[in-house]
Design an enzyme around this catalytic site. Structure first.
Site, mmCIF file in Angstrom:
data_model
loop_
_atom_site.group_PDB
_atom_site.id
_atom_site.type_symbol
_atom_site.label_atom_id
_atom_site.label_comp_id
_atom_site.label_asym_id
_atom_site.label_seq_id
_atom_site.Cartn_x
_atom_site.Cartn_y
_atom_site.Cartn_z
ATOM 1 N N TYR A 1 0.819 -1.214 0.000
ATOM 2 C CA TYR A 1 0.000 0.000 0.000
ATOM 3 C C TYR A 1 0.858 1.272 0.000
ATOM 4 C CZ TYR A 1 -4.478 -2.285 1.058
ATOM 5 O OH TYR A 1 -5.629 -3.031 1.017
ATOM 6 N N LYS B 1 4.004 -15.202 2.351
ATOM 7 C CA LYS B 1 4.195 -15.882 1.063
ATOM 8 C C LYS B 1 5.703 -16.062 0.900
ATOM 9 C CE LYS B 1 2.685 -17.522 -2.924
ATOM 10 N NZ LYS B 1 1.839 -18.735 -3.045
ATOM 11 N N ASP C 1 -2.014 -18.497 0.579
ATOM 12 C CA ASP C 1 -3.042 -19.191 -0.221
ATOM 13 C C ASP C 1 -3.693 -20.295 0.617
ATOM 14 O OD1 ASP C 1 -0.534 -20.390 -0.318
ATOM 15 O OD2 ASP C 1 -0.562 -20.788 -2.478
ATOM 16 N N ASP D 1 -5.872 -7.368 4.384
ATOM 17 C CA ASP D 1 -7.075 -6.773 3.784
ATOM 18 C C ASP D 1 -7.959 -7.879 3.227
ATOM 19 O OD1 ASP D 1 -8.827 -4.782 2.660
ATOM 20 O OD2 ASP D 1 -7.922 -5.220 0.716
ATOM 21 N N ASP E 1 -11.793 -9.793 4.984
ATOM 22 C CA ASP E 1 -13.127 -9.923 4.378
ATOM 23 C C ASP E 1 -13.572 -11.385 4.420
ATOM 24 O OD1 ASP E 1 -13.158 -7.143 3.600
ATOM 25 O OD2 ASP E 1 -14.292 -7.669 1.790
HETATM 26 C C1 IPM Z 1 -10.221 -1.747 4.320
HETATM 27 C C2 IPM Z 1 -10.421 -1.121 2.959
HETATM 28 C C3 IPM Z 1 -9.272 -0.177 2.648
HETATM 29 C C4 IPM Z 1 -7.985 -0.991 2.624
HETATM 30 C C5 IPM Z 1 -9.414 0.642 1.346
HETATM 31 C C6 IPM Z 1 -10.702 1.380 1.273
HETATM 32 C C7 IPM Z 1 -8.263 1.595 1.173
HETATM 33 O O1 IPM Z 1 -10.571 -2.102 1.983
HETATM 34 O O2 IPM Z 1 -10.109 -1.000 5.314
HETATM 35 O O3 IPM Z 1 -10.212 -2.980 4.420
HETATM 36 O O4 IPM Z 1 -7.696 -1.644 1.603
HETATM 37 O O5 IPM Z 1 -7.289 -0.987 3.636
HETATM 38 MN MN MN Z 2 -10.741 -4.122 2.807
#
Ligand code: IPM
Ligand code: MN
Ligand code: NAD
Length: 329
Positions: A118, A164, A196, A220, A224
């Site tokens: 990032y 990784k 992975d 990140d 999710d």
């Molecule tokens: C998160 C989001 C952010 C990230 C984006 C919006 C920059 O996806 O907080 O998970 O990738 O960190």
């Molecule tokens: Mn995210």
């Protein structure tokens, strides 16, 4: 005592309204100060993170932030997400805690938040090749791994370090550092896992994890996934902490433009981020636990559409306030 509130974009203002109402009732002595951030700030001031917003965040006790992001700016030069990356970096909130809980699952992802892919060098070569680079200083790797070990020590004592290392040099630095630190933490059981495989294990056997520590990009994506196996993004909060200075508290989810404006966004992730703020930012663990319990109650009593129910944002928030016996207003 001041908490800066950044409502954000899309469903951000909807879930933030629910959250600030509960926060102001649970902690009436705390001043809530709203500032412009994200797409709204680009429209008003031409930048997603105006100077006065940043300085207010710096001098606050904690920052509560709704999701940012707006399809209008997806292809623009100046984007809401740039403001978020800059805010995280300016506050130095390198340790992003993303807890995920459900029946038989109780894990925390510790995501490095201010380095890696990032924040590495990026650009375009003369031949048109576009590049982003993953860069980590050894100190950045050590401090986040240490955070992972310390957290594991305070929980079940199991730490999974995700990398990784079969491909990336930054991951080999990561793995070496993890093993060096492991000698200082004989009470913590360290396991290495390739990213992975970690994705597969999270999807199929999430109950095995206690604390997972990983880099910015992997964290990140995996967070999710961890949210998906524990009830969905609507339930996933986060706390981003530095060693000194204010923490940043925000849901894992985005601005959900597909449902914005319909009054059906699940405010649970935002409310649980308030619980993390009460715990880590204001050091009020009892209020934090009460709020987390009330959200758990509302998930069954007033589920929103993402949870398979039909309650709206306000109805869910009312169920939370009812469980907390906040009947004022
Ligand atoms: C998160 C989001 C952010 C990230 C984006 C919006 C920059 O996806 O907080 O998970 O990738 O960190
Ligand atoms: Mn995210
Ligand atoms: P998203 O998380 O906004 O949405 C993914 C899916 O989950 C959508 O179907 C959405 O409706 C649903 N969802 C998310 N939160 C929900 C909630 N609280 N209640 C009910 N349903 C919910 O991801 P996306 O669509 O990939 O991204 C949209 C925008 O959000 C992008 O601009 C992205 O950059 C931004 N984003 C911001 C943050 C942040 O500010 N921390 C985090 C992730 C994405």
């Amino acid at each position: 005592m001041t908490v800066v509130v950044l409502p954000g974009d899309g469903i951000g203002p909807e879930v933030t309204a629910a959250a600030t109402r509960v926060l102001s009732e649970l902690a009436p002595d705390v001043d809530l100060e709203e500032h412009q951030f994200g797409a709204a700030a680009i429209r008003a001031a031409g930048t997603p993170l105006p100077d006065d917003t940043l300085s207010a965040c710096r001098s606050a006790q904690a920052v509560l932030k709704g999701p940012v992001g707006d399809p209008e700016f997806d292809a623009a030069e100046v984007r809401p997400e740039q403001g978020l990356l800059r805010l995280r970096s300016e506050l130095g909130v390198y340790a992003n805690l993303r807890p995920a809980r459900a029946d038989g699952i109780d894990l925390v992802i510790v995501r490095e938040l201010v380095g890696g892919l990032y924040y590495g060098e990026r650009g375009v070569r003369p031949d048109g090749t576009v590049y982003d680079t993953c860069e980590y200083h050894p100190d950045q790797v050590e401090r986040i791994l240490r955070h992972g070990f310390e957290l594991a020590r305070s929980r079940e004592g199991r730490l999974t370090s995700v990398d990784k290392a079969n491909v990336l040099d930054t991951s080999r630095l990561w793995r070496r550092t993890a093993h060096r630190l492991a000698e200082e933490y004989p009470d913590v059981a360290l396991t290495d896992m390739l990213v992975d495989n970690a994705a597969m294990q999270l999807a199929t056997a999430p109950g095995q994890f206690d604390v997972v520590v990983t880099d910015n990009m992997f964290g990140d994506i995996l967070s999710d996934l961890a949210a998906a196996v524990t009830g969905g993004l609507g339930l996933a909060p986060s706390a981003s902490l530095s060693d000194h200075g204010p923490g940043l508290f925000e849901p894992v989810h985005g601005s959900a433009p597909d449902i914005a404006g319909h009054g059906i966004a699940n405010p649970a992730a935002m409310l649980l981020s308030v619980a993390l703020l009460l715990e880590h930012g204001l050091h009020r663990p009892d209020d934090a636990a009460a709020l987390a319990g009330a959200v758990e109650h509302a998930v069954t009593a007033a589920p929103t559409p993402d949870l398979g129910g039909s309650a709206g944002t306000d109805e869910f928030a009312s169920a939370v306030r009812g469980a907390l016996q906040l009947t004022r207003g």
